[in-house]
Design an enzyme around this catalytic site. Structure first.
Site, PDB file in Angstrom:
ATOM      1  N   ASP A 108      22.099  27.629  19.962  1.00 50.61           N
ATOM      2  CA  ASP A 108      21.064  28.664  20.030  1.00 50.61           C
ATOM      3  C   ASP A 108      21.400  29.645  21.156  1.00 50.61           C
ATOM      4  OD1 ASP A 108      18.709  30.171  20.348  1.00 50.61           O
ATOM      5  OD2 ASP A 108      17.474  28.505  19.661  1.00 50.61           O
ATOM      6  N   LYS A 133      17.012  36.707  24.421  1.00 49.63           N
ATOM      7  CA  LYS A 133      16.314  37.419  25.485  1.00 49.63           C
ATOM      8  C   LYS A 133      16.804  36.956  26.848  1.00 49.63           C
ATOM      9  CE  LYS A 133      12.059  38.208  22.851  1.00 49.63           C
ATOM     10  NZ  LYS A 133      10.581  38.000  22.786  1.00 49.63           N
TER      11      LYS A 133
END
Length: 258
Positions: free
Chosen positions: A159, A163
């Site tokens: 992952d 951000k």
């Protein structure tokens, strides 16, 4: 890559008897439900291919007693062991295990449908050299894997946490890399791949800073500026193929234990 808290748990699954599975904190829970075929794979194949978490070192020879071994000096050389962290739905894992039949794979994934999907592939493709630990990989590394016990580590498309404020949640950080490096045999490797360039840059920085690792590609492919060509054993995933068609990049990094 954790199991959905609302997903049904097959009665023969190790999760059914292990409440600690609910305390996993190193992965984000993902939605998804176990299909009938995956549940059947848990029941039929789980007893052989699932490895229960334990706070003591793995006995690899017992675990892979029926897996293929390579021949070496006096036929005593045992086939290499590779740890895979986070295999998703297991498509690439099954492919790699098939093209490297003399390598033993220990695969960590806590997403229950993904575990079921890989078990189903194992049955359909008659794969014998995979074992699955449906538990937090960090705890597996800490308690089940002795130092210098691994020949390789695969971490494919973790992952990326796009951000900036979430970058600290990324899996590949210096403390984990240090743990992995100590568990590699000298000459063993860690292979990471990502399709997010900022994460690739971070992985390159983190791996380069680990004193027990050296970058294989610097000497063999200096034109790639530290990245590596895709090894033949790693297949293109369907998402990777789509990304490449759209002009997105994929970065492989291969470092060796010194």
């Amino acid at each position: 890559m954790s199991s959905d808290a609302n997903a049904p748990t097959p009665p023969d699954s190790p999760e059914a008897a292990k409440p600690f599975m609910r305390t996993i904190k190193s992965f984000v829970k993902r939605a998804g439900r176990t299909t009938t075929g995956q549940a059947k794979a848990f029941a039929d194949l789980g007893p052989k291919f699932l490895v229960p978490y334990q706070p003591t070192a793995i006995n690899f020879e017992a675990l892979y007693a029926d897996a293929t071994r390579t021949s070496g000096t006096n036929d005593q050389q045992i086939s290499p062991i590779v740890l895979e962290i986070g295999f998703g739905m297991g498509e690439a894992t099954a492919h790699i295990a098939s093209v490297l039949p003399d390598t033993r794979f220990l695969c960590c994934e806590v997403h229950e449908p993904g575990v079921g999907a890989l078990l189903k592939r194992i049955g359909e493709q008659s794969i014998t050299n995979i074992r699955i630990c449906a538990h937090d990989a960090v705890e597996v590394i800490d308690h089940m894997l002795p130092e210098q016990s691994l020949d390789g580590v695969h971490i494919f498309f973790p992952d990326p946490w796009h951000k900036t404020k979430h970058n600290k949640r990324r899996l590949i950080q210096s403390p984990l890399v240090a743990k992995l490096a100590r568990r590699l045999k000298v000459g063993g490797y860690i292979h990471c791949a990502t399709d997010w360039e900022p994460y690739a840059q971070q992985i390159l920085e983190v791996l380069s800073a680990e004193p027990l690792l050296k970058n294989r590609a610097l000497a063999t492919h200096p034109e790639l500026q530290g990245y590596a060509p895709k090894p033949d054993y790693r297949p293109l995933t369907k998402f990777e193929k789509r990304g490449l068609r759209l002009g997105h990049g994929v970065w492989d990094l291969v470092f060796e234990r010194v």
